[in-house]
Scaffold this active site. Structure first.
Site, PDB file in Angstrom:
ATOM      1  CE  LYS A  76      -3.950   2.082   2.471  1.00  0.00           C
ATOM      2  NZ  LYS A  76      -4.875   1.932   3.607  1.00  0.00           N
ATOM      3  CB  SER A 152      -7.986   3.937   2.653  1.00  0.00           C
ATOM      4  OG  SER A 152      -7.193   3.306   3.650  1.00  0.00           O
ATOM      5  CB  SER A 176      -8.612   1.079   5.654  1.00  0.00           C
ATOM      6  OG  SER A 176      -9.323   2.283   5.813  1.00  0.00           O
TER       7      SER A 176
END
Length: 489
Positions: A76, A152, A176
């Site tokens: 990420k 996210s 997330s």
């Protein structure tokens, strides 16, 4: 070869038998990226030259005992990677091309010889539930590209679901990891707060953030968590507790397991298809000898308001460092220092980030601190106490991961409050600091995945994995694969 068709354990065996070499895995990863990335948009930065060089070095290595030897991974884009661009999905860091160090979790993956394929798309500074808040491009759901992948960590979930990488790392502040895992039909775990080092994770809300793995099955997930967990002297919030061999927990036996099912998690606002899938999952547990009872988490109804006050307050403080002075973009418009701060922040941050900074600054301001921030901290304690009380009598808490399956791109982006409510079932886990996992448990009529959330006691990821693995082995949802490009016409 297709990464889709193999688990990490299977590939490990093939590598040891010399049936494949690490370069084959890297080739398969980039071949798949070239095939589907124009539809999915999971990656912000690819590191193909370094990945191929690393795979070449591994081919000549005698160290094939590493747990993730040659396995392609995605990271990420709020987890710092040395000399590889790290943007947090924000225009503010679009030129942060050459970080000086690796996050601790990246160091640990490198030590086990995993191969970083690239950096994955995300909502800007991890603020969002749909990946539409990325300042670069929205990621799309592999099961239907007209729908969001969640957020996210939407890029992290989509890349695994689409077969671009074997596993990815995400971060979970209020759901997330688990919410996009549910939307994309993969396995995503939020560890106990302090289980995994946050050193090198760009902070959103420091008392809530945790790094965790996303994979296509529970065993792969447990294997990755074994690697990235552990105390880190570089992170004062990491816990100095032993890291169990999680894969040894995967016995398939849940006889006598005591399950709590909060009535609030299956009440108003939960889609009937989601409720039905969870109820079917509970029957599967019954058939395996587990017991479940309905319980109450009475303060969970305050979780969303509590979370957004606390997380926005912490974000307001954490993002103050982005001022155009030390790193990131600097506005060309300003002719004095104060204007440089104002213009740089107004040009660099997106609307959602600005909204949360404003909310957090208000909650922390003189005259409002006691009424909002301090009260939210007290409610957080009540939410944690609810879990402590339940775990005196039960081993795990089970319910839906999200109240609905994935929604269409653009459907909720103009309604922040509705978007915030989408995290209502995942947020309490972060406020209490306990571990939670999402595993696939069904599909909607539109063919979109549905996630089952299993929540455990602090630092008891082993029981969470045991419950998740037993369910997974009794169903076949984790074996299903999306047909990329199924968007509504």
């Amino acid at each position: 070869m297709a990464l889709f068709d193999h688990s990490i354990k299977q590939l490990e065996k093939m590598l040891k038998k010399k049936e494949i070499i690490p370069e084959d895995l890297v080739d398969a990863s980039y071949d798949r990226i070239n095939e589907v990335e124009n539809d999915i948009h999971a990656f912000l930065t690819l590191d193909e030259e370094n990945a191929r060089s690393q795979a070449k070095l591994l081919e000549n290595s005698s160290d094939e005992t590493s747990s993730l030897f040659g396995i392609p991974a995605g990271i990420k884009d709020n987890i710092v990677t040395k000399e590889l661009r790290t943007t947090c999905g924000s225009q503010f860091l679009r030129n942060f091309d050459n970080p000086l160090y690796d996050a601790t979790v990246v160091d640990k993956l490198n030590a086990e010889k995993a191969v970083t394929i690239g950096k994955l798309n995300m909502d800007e500074f991890a603020m969002g539930s749909s990946n539409e808040n990325s300042s670069f491009k929205p990621t799309r759901n592999p099961w239907n590209t007209a729908y969001v992948p969640g957020g996210s960590s939407g890029g992290s979930a989509a890349a695994v679901a689409a077969g671009e990488v074997l596993f990815s790392l995400g971060s979970d502040t209020g759901g997330s990891i688990r919410q996009p895992a549910a939307f994309c039909g993969v396995v995503g775990l939020k560890p106990t707060y302090g289980r995994v080092s946050r050193f090198g994770l760009v902070a959103f809300a420091s008392s809530l953030d945790q790094i965790g793995p996303l994979t296509r099955n529970v065993e792969d997930n447990a294997r990755v968590l074994e690697i990235i967990s552990g105390h880190d002297k570089m992170d004062s919030t990491s816990a100095n507790v032993d890291v169990p061999a999680y894969t040894e927990s995967l016995t398939g036996d849940v006889k006598g397991l005591k399950i709590a099912v909060p009535k609030e998690y299956l009440g108003e606002g939960v889609d009937p298809e989601v409720k039905e899938s969870v109820e079917k999952a509970l029957k599967v547990y019954e058939s395996m000898g587990a017991e479940w009872e309905e319980v109450s988490l009475p303060h969970s109804k305050y979780a969303v308001a509590t979370y957004y006050l606390l997380s926005s307050s912490e974000a307001s403080a954490n993002l103050a460092r982005f001022d155009g002075v030390r790193y990131g973009v600097r506005s060309e418009k300003a002719d004095n220092m104060i204007d440089m701060f104002k213009y740089s922040r107004s040009e660099g941050f997106g609307e959602e980030v600005k909204r949360r900074i404003m909310l957090g600054t208000f909650a922390l301001s003189s005259g409002y601190y006691d009424a909002y921030y301090k009260k939210a901290q007290k409610v957080r304690t009540l939410i944690k106490n609810d879990f402590d009380r339940i775990f005196e009598d039960y081993d795990v808490v089970i319910g839906p991961t999200t109240p609905t399956p994935a929604f269409k791109i653009g459907e909720k982006i103009e309604d922040p409050l509705t978007m915030y409510a989408n995290d209502i079932l995942t947020i309490p886990v972060n406020l209490a600091g306990v571990p939670g996992i999402s595993v696939p448990c069904g599909f909607s009529e539109k063919g979109l995945p549905i996630g089952l959330q299993i929540i455990g006691k602090p630092f008891d990821e082993g029981t969470v994995y045991r419950a998740a693995h037993a369910y997974e082995q009794s169903t076949d949802y984790h074996t299903k694969r999306p047909q990329i490009g199924g968007a509504d016409k």
